[in-house]
Scaffold this motif. Structure first.
Motif, PDB file in Angstrom:
ATOM      1  N   VAL A 152       7.138   0.819  -4.298  1.00  0.00           N
ATOM      2  CA  VAL A 152       6.981  -0.627  -4.641  1.00  0.00           C
ATOM      3  C   VAL A 152       5.842  -0.944  -5.628  1.00  0.00           C
ATOM      4  O   VAL A 152       4.460  -0.424  -4.260  1.00  0.00           O
ATOM      5  CB  VAL A 152       7.077  -1.521  -3.430  1.00  0.00           C
ATOM      6  N   GLY A 154       2.411  -3.042  -7.174  1.00  0.00           N
ATOM      7  CA  GLY A 154       1.425  -4.377  -7.205  1.00  0.00           C
ATOM      8  C   GLY A 154       1.053  -4.844  -8.442  1.00  0.00           C
ATOM      9  O   GLY A 154       0.289  -3.286  -8.427  1.00  0.00           O
ATOM     10  N   ARG A 183       5.807  -5.515  -8.458  1.00  0.00           N
ATOM     11  CA  ARG A 183       5.678  -6.898  -7.038  1.00  0.00           C
ATOM     12  C   ARG A 183       4.346  -8.105  -7.963  1.00  0.00           C
ATOM     13  O   ARG A 183       3.622  -7.038  -8.242  1.00  0.00           O
ATOM     14  CB  ARG A 183       5.451  -6.549  -5.897  1.00  0.00           C
ATOM     15  N   ASP A 191      -3.264  -8.612  -2.731  1.00  0.00           N
ATOM     16  CA  ASP A 191      -2.524  -6.906  -3.342  1.00  0.00           C
ATOM     17  C   ASP A 191      -3.106  -5.324  -2.776  1.00  0.00           C
ATOM     18  O   ASP A 191      -3.024  -4.849  -2.784  1.00  0.00           O
ATOM     19  CB  ASP A 191      -2.405  -6.690  -4.642  1.00  0.00           C
ATOM     20  N   TYR A 194      -3.121  -5.738   0.685  1.00  0.00           N
ATOM     21  CA  TYR A 194      -1.436  -4.810   1.189  1.00  0.00           C
ATOM     22  C   TYR A 194      -1.103  -3.057   0.557  1.00  0.00           C
ATOM     23  O   TYR A 194      -0.133  -2.863   1.274  1.00  0.00           O
ATOM     24  CB  TYR A 194      -0.534  -5.515   0.202  1.00  0.00           C
ATOM     25  N   ARG A 199       1.777  -1.788   2.492  1.00  0.00           N
ATOM     26  CA  ARG A 199       2.912  -2.438   1.561  1.00  0.00           C
ATOM     27  C   ARG A 199       3.665  -2.195   0.963  1.00  0.00           C
ATOM     28  O   ARG A 199       4.512  -2.267   0.646  1.00  0.00           O
ATOM     29  CB  ARG A 199       2.329  -3.764   2.323  1.00  0.00           C
ATOM     30  N   GLN A 200       1.829  -2.040  -0.159  1.00  0.00           N
ATOM     31  CA  GLN A 200       2.374  -1.154  -1.837  1.00  0.00           C
ATOM     32  C   GLN A 200       2.157  -0.158  -1.438  1.00  0.00           C
ATOM     33  O   GLN A 200       0.748   0.072  -0.688  1.00  0.00           O
ATOM     34  CB  GLN A 200       1.900  -2.521  -2.396  1.00  0.00           C
ATOM     35  N   PHE A 203      -0.984  -0.186  -7.054  1.00  0.00           N
ATOM     36  CA  PHE A 203      -1.696  -1.570  -7.861  1.00  0.00           C
ATOM     37  C   PHE A 203      -2.048  -1.530  -9.220  1.00  0.00           C
ATOM     38  O   PHE A 203      -3.055  -0.160  -9.663  1.00  0.00           O
ATOM     39  CB  PHE A 203      -2.577  -2.532  -6.583  1.00  0.00           C
TER      40      PHE A 203
END
Length: 266
Positions: A152, A154, A183, A191, A194, A199-200, A203
């Motif tokens: 995932v 960001g 995301r 971001d 995270y 969590r991500q 980015f």
């Protein structure tokens, strides 16, 4: 906790209290337009002043650069606090509960301490150079993903710089074709935090300002991330073009993003 980091935490919490109370009474909040897709509220200004007052009470000689107040010169400008009192103002205005306070201290051009505070979730991300990154006192580590599969990532749209739309969408497409999902949550500070928390997995964004980046890039690096500009250099504080991920993924992400660089971004 280093005394200067402690002041940064105090400042961020003071601002966060103002923001959280205002969020519950939004009908009293005043909103103004600063420019195209760029807004400021009475809460941004009050939160920023709370941060400035807290810092100046302990370090009146330090310089400050703040999103709303601009540059405040100090007797000791080698030490400069970089402040975003409400990163995610549009989210705040729309009632979307995703925004944060960002406070960083840069000494001779290097970020030494960083704080990102999410007042609604009471999540406090902190870091001091060389001492790791923490979330509410617990150590943070970045994701250990080895490639973009199932990750995932960001991102943020360059909504204040629409001339970058074509370039950005090409980059977005290149990453989206390889990753699990993307995301766009509306707060670059969160971001970056995270990514630090895993969590991500990464980015990227174009056209950010120093106050968007300063605290988060340190927190991410202290959690084990690499931070680069889109060209693969270290000029992200100036260009605002930033890529953040773990060491294994940085080469992959840069390889995809660089293909769409324009001459003005190199």
């Amino acid at each position: 906790m280093h005394p200067m980091l402690n002041i940064g935490v105090r400042a961020a919490r003071n601002a966060g209290n103002i923001i959280a109370k205002a969020y519950e009474n939004f009908d009293k909040v005043e909103v103004q337009s600063k420019g195209l897709n760029d807004y400021v509220t009475s809460v941004d200004k009050a939160a920023e002043q709370a941060i400035i007052d807290t810092i100046q009470k302990s370090y009146p000689e330090h310089g400050i650069i703040a999103e709303e107040s601009g540059i405040i010169e100090g007797q000791e400008n080698d030490c400069q606090w970089v402040i975003d009192p409400l990163d995610g103002t549009t989210n705040f205005i729309k009632g979307i509960p995703h925004f944060a306070v960002s406070v960083a201290l840069r000494v001779k051009g290097k970020t030494e301490h960083g704080v990102i505070y999410d007042p609604l979730r009471n999540e406090l991300f902190t870091a001091s150079r060389g001492n790791g990154a923490q979330l509410n006192g617990y150590r943070l580590r970045v994701s250990n993903s080895r490639d973009l599969t199932d990750t995932v990532i960001g991102t943020g749209f360059p909504f204040k710089q629409k001339h970058l739309t074509e370039t950005y969408l090409a980059m977005f497409g290149a990453i989206f074709a390889e990753c699990g999902d993307l995301r766009r949550a509306g707060s670059a500070a969160l971001d970056l935090a995270y990514v630090a928390a895993g969590r991500q997995d990464g980015f990227f964004e174009l056209g950010l300002k120093p106050w968007d980046i300063a605290a988060g890039e340190l927190i991410a690096r202290e959690a084990g991330a690499l931070v680069s500009d889109v060209a693969g250099g270290y000029n992200y504080m100036k260009t605002g073009n930033i890529v953040v991920t773990n060491a294994k993924m940085m080469k992959i992400m840069l390889g995809l993003l660089r293909e769409h660089l324009t001459d003005s971004m190199k």
